[in-house]
Write an enzyme that holds these catalytic residues in place. Structure first.
Site, short mmCIF file in Angstrom:
data_model
loop_
_atom_site.label_atom_id
_atom_site.label_comp_id
_atom_site.label_asym_id
_atom_site.label_seq_id
_atom_site.Cartn_x
_atom_site.Cartn_y
_atom_site.Cartn_z
N CYS A 1 -0.14 -13.60 -16.47
CA CYS A 1 -1.19 -14.39 -17.14
C CYS A 1 -0.68 -15.78 -17.53
O CYS A 1 0.01 -15.93 -18.55
CB CYS A 1 -1.74 -13.69 -18.36
SG CYS A 1 -3.19 -14.56 -19.00
N CYS B 1 -8.37 -16.71 -16.14
CA CYS B 1 -7.55 -16.66 -17.35
C CYS B 1 -8.41 -17.04 -18.55
O CYS B 1 -8.73 -18.23 -18.73
CB CYS B 1 -6.38 -17.64 -17.18
SG CYS B 1 -5.20 -17.50 -18.51
C1 LIG Z 1 0.29 -10.65 -22.86
C2 LIG Z 1 -0.49 -10.50 -21.59
C3 LIG Z 1 -1.74 -11.08 -21.49
C4 LIG Z 1 -2.48 -10.97 -20.32
N1 LIG Z 1 -3.74 -11.52 -20.27
C5 LIG Z 1 -4.50 -11.35 -19.17
C6 LIG Z 1 -5.85 -11.82 -19.15
O1 LIG Z 1 -6.35 -12.36 -20.14
N2 LIG Z 1 -6.56 -11.64 -18.02
C7 LIG Z 1 -6.04 -11.01 -16.92
O2 LIG Z 1 -6.76 -10.84 -15.94
N3 LIG Z 1 -4.75 -10.56 -16.90
C8 LIG Z 1 -3.98 -10.71 -18.00
N4 LIG Z 1 -2.70 -10.22 -18.02
C9 LIG Z 1 -2.06 -9.81 -16.75
C10 LIG Z 1 -2.43 -8.42 -16.26
O3 LIG Z 1 -2.27 -7.47 -17.29
C11 LIG Z 1 -1.54 -8.10 -15.06
O4 LIG Z 1 -1.69 -9.14 -14.10
C12 LIG Z 1 -1.91 -6.80 -14.38
O5 LIG Z 1 -1.91 -5.73 -15.28
C13 LIG Z 1 -0.93 -6.52 -13.24
O6 LIG Z 1 -1.25 -5.34 -12.60
P1 LIG Z 1 -0.20 -4.63 -11.62
O7 LIG Z 1 -0.86 -3.37 -11.17
O8 LIG Z 1 0.31 -5.59 -10.63
O9 LIG Z 1 1.00 -4.28 -12.58
P2 LIG Z 1 0.97 -3.31 -13.85
O10 LIG Z 1 -0.42 -3.11 -14.36
O11 LIG Z 1 1.99 -3.84 -14.78
O12 LIG Z 1 1.41 -1.91 -13.25
C14 LIG Z 1 2.62 -1.70 -12.59
C15 LIG Z 1 2.89 -0.20 -12.63
O13 LIG Z 1 3.99 0.09 -11.79
C16 LIG Z 1 4.80 1.04 -12.43
N5 LIG Z 1 6.17 0.93 -11.91
C17 LIG Z 1 7.14 0.06 -12.26
N6 LIG Z 1 8.27 0.35 -11.61
C18 LIG Z 1 7.99 1.39 -10.79
C19 LIG Z 1 8.78 2.13 -9.87
N7 LIG Z 1 10.07 1.87 -9.68
N8 LIG Z 1 8.17 3.14 -9.20
C20 LIG Z 1 6.86 3.45 -9.40
N9 LIG Z 1 6.10 2.77 -10.27
C21 LIG Z 1 6.66 1.77 -10.97
C22 LIG Z 1 4.72 0.67 -13.91
O14 LIG Z 1 5.06 1.77 -14.73
C23 LIG Z 1 3.25 0.26 -14.03
O15 LIG Z 1 2.43 1.33 -14.41
C24 LIG Z 1 -1.95 -10.26 -19.20
C25 LIG Z 1 -0.69 -9.65 -19.31
C26 LIG Z 1 0.02 -9.75 -20.49
C27 LIG Z 1 1.36 -9.06 -20.59
#
Ligand SMILES: Cc1cc2nc3c(=O)[nH]c(=O)nc-3n(C[C@H](O)[C@H](O)[C@H](O)COP(=O)(O)OP(=O)(O)OC[C@H]3O[C@@H](n4cnc5c(N)ncnc54)[C@H](O)[C@@H]3O)c2cc1C
Length: 418
Positions: free
Chosen positions: A166, A346
């Site tokens: 983010c 965002c």
């Molecule tokens: C403070 C903050 C504010 C945010 N604000 C916004 C916002 O306002 N709007 C917005 O759209 N987005 C926002 N985001 C960003 C958003 O949350 C992320 O972009 C999104 O959750 C990413 O999704 P993902 O599936 O790529 O990763 P994640 O949701 O992080 O999931 C990754 C998963 O992979 C798993 N994993 C890790 N390692 C392994 C492994 N070795 N083997 C198997 N699994 C594994 C983890 O346990 C996790 O469950 C924000 C994030 C934060 C931290």
């Protein structure tokens, strides 16, 4: 079923992207497709609300659900972590020592938070005024720090080098803090600093301009090209390296009463060291089809992907349908679609009750969903951020319903009135 070691579609990571892809595949009527998710965590967080938790406007408990309740029916959950990716053998190794094979792989393990890259930060966190909305462990402490600020306090808000989750989150909390202090009549006496590695407030110039005005309006001192390198928790001092401009190379040390730190971030180590990674460590996919550039049965999306969009859940809302359609084209025969345009959104909390909704695609082109001037902060968007989007996330996106509201790719900035 969990003992099976081969799956037609194997998804690495059951976070935002992994659950959304699995649920969409199911909903798109792929009953014969055997899907498994490898995910080590029992809990799933709605991370976009962490900013609100840090600002005291949302309960941490409401950001959290049990992973069991989110795994779509008929999908196998392999409770464990992937330790290595071996795409030449269509296999992954698990930390527990097992090995899984697949026909198709979707890689979406998110980002790794590298607290240890800033000297002293890991040890300082969670006490003596050092907090971070980037971890559910410390987001509530942000609010505690804010509430405890006394007149004439100094608060620092840091932003590391891109990419990180983010693009607006490090500054959103600075605005909530400033508004909180203004409401208590303390803002004029306090010193707020936003220290960012970047040369501007935001990667999209239109929003960068508006955000600078907002920061100035609160009296927040902005330090561009300034990177947090060390924290001395006991003495409440933070050191920064100037990374550009006339003072490049110099060190700036500031005392603080509250330090909100955003940690440096990267793709997870097991991705970085795998044949799927590009030179920066991210899963190297085609930016419109999300198919791996070399391994055609592999897709990557979400924060660990190489696509040059902002790393947000909003981006995943638009990436997931592209991955799902393309997977089904590969399975059933059909040409791949190049449907992802780089969309990200965002919602910048610029005050309690107000949000600037930054929506854009590749190249920084502004693409609002609502037919409203995107340069303006609005109360409506606060409702969208605090109520609409969480509901959308849990009940719609993670259930595999695909987002059908279109963002306006033809929006143009209105000419300035003479
Ligand atoms: C403070 C903050 C504010 C945010 N604000 C916004 C916002 O306002 N709007 C917005 O759209 N987005 C926002 N985001 C960003 C958003 O949350 C992320 O972009 C999104 O959750 C990413 O999704 P993902 O599936 O790529 O990763 P994640 O949701 O992080 O999931 C990754 C998963 O992979 C798993 N994993 C890790 N390692 C392994 C492994 N070795 N083997 C198997 N699994 C594994 C983890 O346990 C996790 O469950 C924000 C994030 C934060 C931290």
């Amino acid at each position: 079923m969990a003992d099976k070691t081969h799956h037609q579609v194997l998804i690495v990571g059951g976070g935002t992207a992994g659950i959304t892809v699995a649920a969409s595949l199911r909903r798109r009527g792929a009953p014969g497709v055997d899907i498994a998710i490898v995910e080590p965590s029992d809990v799933h967080y709605y991370q976009p609300a962490f900013t609100l938790v840090g600002g005291g406007a949302y309960r941490l408990a409401d950001t959290r659900r049990d992973e069991t309740t989110l795994i779509p029916p008929g999908v196998t959950w392999v409770r464990g972590a992937v330790a290595a990716l071996d795409p030449d053998s269509n296999a992954v190794s698990l930390g527990s020592g097992g090995r899984l094979t697949y026909d198709y792989l979707v890689v979406c393990p998110g980002l790794q938070l590298n607290w240890g890259q800033v000297e002293g930060l890991k040890d300082a966190l969670g006490r003596n005024g050092v907090c971070s909305n980037y971890s559910p462990e410390y987001a509530e402490y942000t609010w505690e720090c804010l509430r405890n600020l006394k007149p004439a306090a100094t608060a620092l808000f840091t932003q590391p080098p891109l990419p990180f989750k983010c693009p607006g989150a490090p500054q959103k909390i600075a605005y909530l803090a400033a508004h909180h202090l203004r409401r208590k009549g303390m803002l004029k006496d306090c010193a707020l600093h936003f220290l960012t590695h970047a040369p501007s407030m935001f990667t999209v110039p239109l929003f960068a301009k508006e955000l600078k005005k907002i920061a100035d309006g609160y009296g927040i001192t902005v330090h561009f090209q300034t990177n947090l390198v060390a924290v001395d928790g006991a003495n409440r001092k933070a050191s920064f390296k100037v990374v550009g401009g006339e003072e490049e190379g110099q060190t700036l040390t500031l005392g603080y009463d509250m330090l909100h730190a955003t940690p440096p971030q990267s793709a997870p180590d097991f991705v970085r060291s795998s044949p799927l990674a590009n030179s920066a460590g991210y899963i190297e996919v085609h930016q419109h089809s999300l198919q791996h550039v070399k391994y055609k049965n592999v897709f990557g999306l979400g924060d660990a992907g190489s696509t040059p969009n902002s790393k947000t859940a909003a981006a995943i809302r638009k990436q997931s349908p592209v991955v799902v359609r393309n997977l089904l084209h590969l399975i059933r025969g059909g040409a791949l679609e190049e449907g992802y345009d780089g969309y990200a959104s965002c919602p910048l909390t610029t005050a309690y009750g107000k949000v600037l909704m930054a929506e854009f695609i590749y190249g920084g082109k502004v693409t609002p969903t609502f037919p409203l001037d995107p340069r303006k902060e609005r109360g409506l968007y606060w409702w969208v951020k605090t109520t609409g989007l969480p509901r959308m996330y849990w009940d719609y996106m993670l259930k595999g319903h695909e987002w059908f509201f279109k963002h306006d790719t033809n929006w143009k900035e209105p000419p300035v009135a003479q």
